[in-house]
Design an enzyme around this catalytic site. Structure first.
Site, PDB file in Angstrom:
ATOM      1  N   GLY A 110      59.632  11.050 -30.051  1.00 17.07           N
ATOM      2  CA  GLY A 110      60.059  10.518 -28.860  1.00 17.07           C
ATOM      3  C   GLY A 110      59.793  11.417 -27.717  1.00 17.07           C
ATOM      4  O   GLY A 110      59.488  10.685 -26.756  1.00 17.07           O
ATOM      5  N   GLU A 139      65.944  17.090 -23.103  1.00 13.97           N
ATOM      6  CA  GLU A 139      64.829  17.619 -23.249  1.00 13.97           C
ATOM      7  C   GLU A 139      65.195  18.513 -22.215  1.00 13.97           C
ATOM      8  O   GLU A 139      64.716  20.019 -22.299  1.00 13.97           O
ATOM      9  CB  GLU A 139      63.526  17.023 -22.823  1.00 13.97           C
ATOM     10  CG  GLU A 139      63.313  15.858 -23.671  1.00 13.97           C
ATOM     11  CD  GLU A 139      63.207  16.272 -25.343  1.00 13.97           C
ATOM     12  OE1 GLU A 139      62.819  17.488 -25.665  1.00 13.97           O
ATOM     13  OE2 GLU A 139      63.653  15.383 -26.072  1.00 13.97           O
ATOM     14  N   GLU A 152      60.411  18.956 -26.091  1.00 12.32           N
ATOM     15  CA  GLU A 152      60.505  20.107 -24.761  1.00 12.32           C
ATOM     16  C   GLU A 152      59.821  21.322 -24.424  1.00 12.32           C
ATOM     17  O   GLU A 152      60.373  22.063 -24.280  1.00 12.32           O
ATOM     18  CB  GLU A 152      62.059  20.595 -25.181  1.00 12.32           C
ATOM     19  CG  GLU A 152      62.315  21.566 -26.301  1.00 12.32           C
ATOM     20  CD  GLU A 152      62.170  20.826 -27.715  1.00 12.32           C
ATOM     21  OE1 GLU A 152      62.074  19.627 -27.689  1.00 12.32           O
ATOM     22  OE2 GLU A 152      62.924  21.872 -28.469  1.00 12.32           O
ATOM     23  N   ASN A 153      58.439  21.054 -24.424  1.00  9.81           N
ATOM     24  CA  ASN A 153      57.712  22.122 -23.985  1.00  9.81           C
ATOM     25  C   ASN A 153      58.441  22.685 -22.992  1.00  9.81           C
ATOM     26  O   ASN A 153      58.520  22.029 -21.953  1.00  9.81           O
ATOM     27  CB  ASN A 153      56.297  21.519 -23.897  1.00  9.81           C
ATOM     28  CG  ASN A 153      55.698  20.844 -25.142  1.00  9.81           C
ATOM     29  OD1 ASN A 153      55.648  21.289 -26.260  1.00  9.81           O
ATOM     30  ND2 ASN A 153      55.431  19.524 -24.806  1.00  9.81           N
TER      31      ASN A 153
END
Ligand SMILES: *[C@@H]1O[C@H](CO)[C@@H](O)[C@H](O)[C@H]1NC(C)=O
Ligand SMILES: *[C@@H]1O[C@H](CO)[C@@H](O)[C@H](O)[C@H]1NC(C)=O
Ligand SMILES: *[C@@H]1O[C@H](CO)[C@@H](O)[C@H](O)[C@H]1NC(C)=O
Ligand SMILES: *[C@@H]1O[C@H](CO)[C@@H](O)[C@H](O)[C@H]1NC(C)=O
Length: 960
Positions: free
Chosen positions: A344, A381, A347-348
């Site tokens: 999906g 995120e 969240e880097n």
């Protein structure tokens, strides 16, 4: 990892029920499929559901243990990577580069263990790395190096010892495959203007950074990263931090661009990200100078599809800055839509990756639900930029805290960006009730696991579960409610400040919340935050609270969906909880109490025969509620006389609790069915959605029995006023309502009305589809309604409609549109069309391999397709086992879905026969699903024997 695997959540259930009614298809399945498939594809090749968890090796050698020893800590990495976006002479794509890490020795050792997986490292004097001392320190010579494949280490044995307090530099040169496997540094392909384009992108969570460069790949091993990317002229490179220098250089005789990035903040390896592409972007800077950019394919950005995400990003960032009382920790925020990203979103830190449908909004073709999905996924995120990224859980056993937290506050952030949506209420549907459904099985598990229980990559991937995300969210919401939001936020902000750029365990958060409680005069808890919360996170399940308004007695019991289920898992708290109960009475008096033991008398809950009590007001707690019969009766008559006295979310709660209590044989099934009677007055989305989900179970059970006709007639009666209401407010279906959730309710009204045969409905959908068929360049069907209309028209039509849909499917350029068509094609009632469609799933030219299982799922959800799909699956079992059988979540889904309707002794015997016949091939990752199917079918046979007659009688009398 984003929870954004759910595709258009709200459309899901409407469609699900309808599918069960046999006419309309399932978006929901695609949701689940896409989600599981993506989880699987992106991060979990092997065994999310492996029935037998691999036992950790009991060897004493440090390199046989999955956890790093505590002898070394990394300080910073210098990583330079060069992805090649063209195939090389031997038919593969590769990346090359080098990576150095400066680490400090904290305990004397002559061994270096560093994660490295599937990388080829250059030999220096026969060893895979070079070691030097930092600031005048002499490094011991390397004795030997090798790869420990099972635990994914590069093992370096030294001739002498590393000294505590001293730092060293470990340097490697590497070459890896830029595979299309969605793990580590990988490649993704898409078509633009008839041309194949390739991008290089990364997905490190949970254990794939080691596939891009050697690293100490544990979340608690934070370090600074100096990243440099080498890439083709004309392409752009992105990473976590802002680019500081971009220059064109010659390397090995090739003209390339070199992009150097600012050193990152101290961060975990799983949050590192790289991208090389020819994407373009739109941007804005906020008043503090944080650069916000949305990246996507050129064409998508030119069409304005990134505008919506850009518009909501700033309000959401601002909201979280306030909420956490901490400024955004980085100098920029990039968000990228990837055409071929299976998960999906991820969240880097500073470089969030999304699947296109989770970031791009096209007002012309996207439904309202697509928009909501974007708002919630972006919010989820961005919430991680602080909670998760700035402060990180020390080890994966606490993943629930990270993901549960983001799953809770995503509603707060999205609400801030879209204040008119009332989105906070939807947590009831999409997290709380979703969690209930898995947490009421004996196979559930506690939120938190012991650190030593989670070691291998597959044990880590098992942590990414509905329990972690949705139960985590529901339990944290409850905590925030009984502490009150300001106290919760204060404790949270202190926690973030203390652990910024570091890592923590869940009890650290409890400590800070407790401090905030202690500093709040007037806030009294019966026990400490630790004592209260540990009962919710260390034992699985949740209670059903029973209130006897005749005596005021309040009691609790572990809620299990199956009457005779036996719980093997022991709990130190004996499956009792400290339950915060908010409640109200008919006279609008509100109160709250704590239930701290198995049962207790609470005098105020003893009410007269004209009063009623409603507990779990606003559904702030994670538990179900049951009452004495008299109180149920009074609640039911309140619903029928004036339902608005009861809050919207509690109307959904009453429905969902009643149906589940009935499934668990705690209350009578007719009582549950009666909670749907007031729906003729209901216009709100959340109660309707809750009702549909529960009725879906009935469609599954009774879809082929004599109950079906009466059930359908009853529902037709119930939905007719809703259908007429929307006809009126939408000028006879020529507009969509302006209210956000009203648009969802409109979809429910249309699909339920058409599938139950409400007069005038099918004529509408047929005429719209016909107009599209007559001129396929102009599609007048509103994007919100397309799934329903396509399915309905194809169900009502024949080969002509089907072939037109197929043609449009092949032509579709927007992914969301293609999914709508692919699922609608499964709605036909013509057996030969269904059989041909099933055959297509074995032909990747027609249905892409990754879509095959979900397509079978759609067909299976059609009551006519179901037996065909079962036969097809059995006949081609070997093929499906070969393609999906090992290490794929898809396979267990497939088995679960294909058997989901089974409820007769004959089907049970077929199932057992199937198990016998294929014992030699085996069931791979579907083993547990098959066992569950047998158990569920057995339970359904039993439930039906007791309940079929009363259900038939009830529907018959109510539909007259
Ligand atoms: C998946 O697991 C199987 C058996 O456990 C193993 O043979 C295979 O190599 C694994 N695949 C990957 C990609 O790790
Ligand atoms: C790592 O990179 C930084 C920034 O380019 C540089 O200052 C430093 O000297 C490098 N360290 C080593 C050991 O090469
Ligand atoms: C692949 O091709 C490269 C040259 O492009 C060569 O150096 C390398 O040895 C080849 N690798 C294999 C495994 O054949
Ligand atoms: C790494 O080495 C192995 C064995 O020599 C070879 O098969 C593989 O192709 C190499 N991978 C890359 C990306 O060069």
């Amino acid at each position: 990892m984003g929870k954004g695997y759910y595709i258009s959540k709200h459309m899901a259930t409407a469609a699900m029920v309808l599918a069960a009614i046999a006419l309309v298809t399932i978006i929901a399945l695609s949701v689940v499929y896409n989600r599981e498939k993506s989880r699987n594809a992106a991060k979990f090749t092997n065994s999310t559901t492996s029935p037998v968890p691999p036992t950790p090796k009991t060897s004493n050698e440090p390199w046989d243990k999955y956890r790093l020893p505590d002898t070394l800590t990394p300080q910073y990495y210098n990583v330079t990577l060069w992805p090649r976006l063209v195939m090389n002479a031997n038919g593969t794509y590769i990346f090359t580069g080098n990576s150095g890490v400066m680490f400090t020795c904290v305990k004397t050792t002559d061994l270096i263990l560093i994660h490295s997986n599937k990388l080829n490292l250059t030999l220096f004097k026969g060893h895979h790395a070079k070691l030097t001392g930092v600031s005048g320190v002499t490094a011991p010579a390397i004795k030997t190096t090798w790869f420990q494949t099972e635990t994914q280490y590069l093992v370096i044995q030294l001739e002498g010892k590393l000294k505590p307090g001293k730092s060293y530099w470990l340097y490697t040169e590497l070459r890896g495959e830029l595979a299309d496997d969605l793990k580590g540094f990988y490649r993704s392909e898409y078509m633009e203007d008839g041309e194949k384009k390739i991008i290089a992108i990364s997905q490190m969570q949970a254990t794939y950074a080691r596939k891009a460069f050697p690293c100490f790949d544990e979340p608690g091993m934070k370090a600074v990263f100096h990243i440099t990317l080498i890439h083709d002229l004309g392409t752009t490179a992105l990473s976590n931090s802002q680019e500081i220098k971009t220059e064109n250089v010659q390397i090995d005789g090739t003209a390339v661009t070199r992009t150097i990035f600012e050193p990152t903040k101290r961060m975990s390896t799983y949050l590192v990200a790289f991208l090389v592409s020819d994407f373009t972007y739109i941007s804005a800077a906020d008043d503090k100078g944080v650069l916000v950019r949305i990246w996507a394919r050129r064409k998508a950005i030119e069409d304005g599809q990134g505008d919506y995400a850009l518009r909501i990003t700033q309000p959401i960032l601002e909201f979280f800055e306030k909420y956490y009382n901490t400024s955004y920790p980085l100098s920029k925020s990039d968000q990228i839509a990837l055409p071929d990203f299976e998960s999906g979103a991820m969240e880097n830190w500073g470089l969030v990756t999304y699947r296109e449908t989770a970031l791009l909004y096209d007002p012309k073709t996207s439904a309202n639900g697509n928009k909501q999905r974007i708002a919630t996924v972006v919010s989820h995120e961005l919430a991680h930029m602080w909670f998760g990224n700035l402060v990180t859980v020390k080890w994966w056993n606490d993943l629930w805290l990270n993901e549960g937290f983001a799953s809770y506050v995503e509603y707060l952030g999205a609400d801030h960006a879209e204040p008119t949506w009332n989105i906070k209420d939807q947590i009831i549907l999409y997290d709380l009730q979703r969690a209930f459904s898995v947490d009421s099985l004996t196979s559930s598990h506690p939120l938190s696991r012991k650190e030593e229980e989670v070691n291998t990559p597959s044990e880590i991937s098992e942590m990414f579960s509905t329990i972690s995300y949705s139960k985590g969210a529901a339990v944290l919401k409850m905590l925030s409610e009984f502490l009150t939001e300001p106290v919760f936020a204060k404790g949270l902000s202190n926690y973030l400040n203390q652990f910024a750029f570091g890592s923590s365990v869940y009890s650290d958060l409890w400590d800070h919340l407790q401090k905030a409680v202690d500093q709040t005069p007037g806030l009294k808890l019966p026990y400490s935050v630790h004592e209260i919360m540990n009962r919710w996170i260390l034992q699985m399940g949740f209670p059903v609270v029973t209130i006897d308004t005749r005596t005021g007695n309040v009691s609790q019991k572990h809620f299990l969906l199956e009457k005779d289920a036996v719980v093997d898992r022991k709990s130190e708290f004996n499956y009792e909880w400290f339950v915060p109960i908010k409640w109200m009475k008919r006279d609008q008096v509100q109160d709250q109490l704590w239930l701290l033991q198995k049962s207790a008398i609470h005098k105020p809950m003893k009410v007269s025969k004209s009063e009623w009590v409603l507990a779990n007001l606003h559904v702030s707690g994670y538990f179900r509620v049951n009452y004495d019969l008299g109180n149920w009766e009074r609640l039911l008559s309140q619903l029928e006389s004036n339902h608005q006295v009861i809050p919207v979310v509690n109307r959904a709660q009453i429905l969902d609790d009643a149906f589940n209590l009935a499934r668990a044989s705690i209350i009578n099934i007719t009582l549950a069915l009666r909670t749907t009677k007031y729906l003729t007055h209901e216009r709100e989305y959340i109660p309707w959605e809750a009702a549909l989900r529960n009725l879906n179970y009935f469609f599954q059970l009774f879809g082929r029995s004599e109950v079906y006709g009466a059930l359908q007639a009853y529902l037709k009666k119930q939905v007719k006023p809703l259908f007429e209401h929307f006809g009126t407010i939408s000028s006879n279906w020529t507009t969509v309502p302006s209210g956000h959730t009203d648009q969802f309710t409109q979809i429910i009204a249309l699909s339920l009305a058409c599938s139950t045969g409400v007069e005038g409905c099918r004529e509408l959908t047929k005429s719209w589809f016909k107009r599209w068929m007559q001129n396929h360049h102009v599609n007048v069907i509103h994007p919100n309604l397309r799934s329903t209309v396509y399915c309905d028209a194809i169900a009502a039509g024949g080969a002509e409609e089907w072939n037109f849909g197929w043609q449009m499917f092949q032509k579709a350029t927007v992914a969301a549109e293609a999914v709508k068509l692919r699922s609608a094609l499964a709605c036909t009632k013509v057996p030969w069309l269904l059989n041909r469609y099933l055959q297509y799933t074995m032909n990747p030219e027609k249905i892409r391999k990754q879509d095959a299982a979900s397509t079978i799922g759609y067909i299976n959800s059609n009551i006519i397709g179901q037996p065909l799909a079962w036969d097809f699956f059995r006949a081609n079992y070997f093929y499906f086992f070969k393609v999906y059988g090992t290490g794929s979540f898809t396979f267990s889904r497939l088995i679960g879905d294909i058997t989901s309707r089974f409820s007769t002794p004959f089907e049970l015997s077929q199932l057992k026969q199937f198990k016998k016949d294929n014992a030699e091939i085996g069931f791979g990752s579907g083993t547990q699903a098959l066992q569950q199917a047998i158990e569920k079918t057995t339970a359904k046979i039993k439930w039906l024997a007791e309940n079929k007659e009363p259900v038939l009688q009830w529907f018959t009398s109510e539909s007259e």
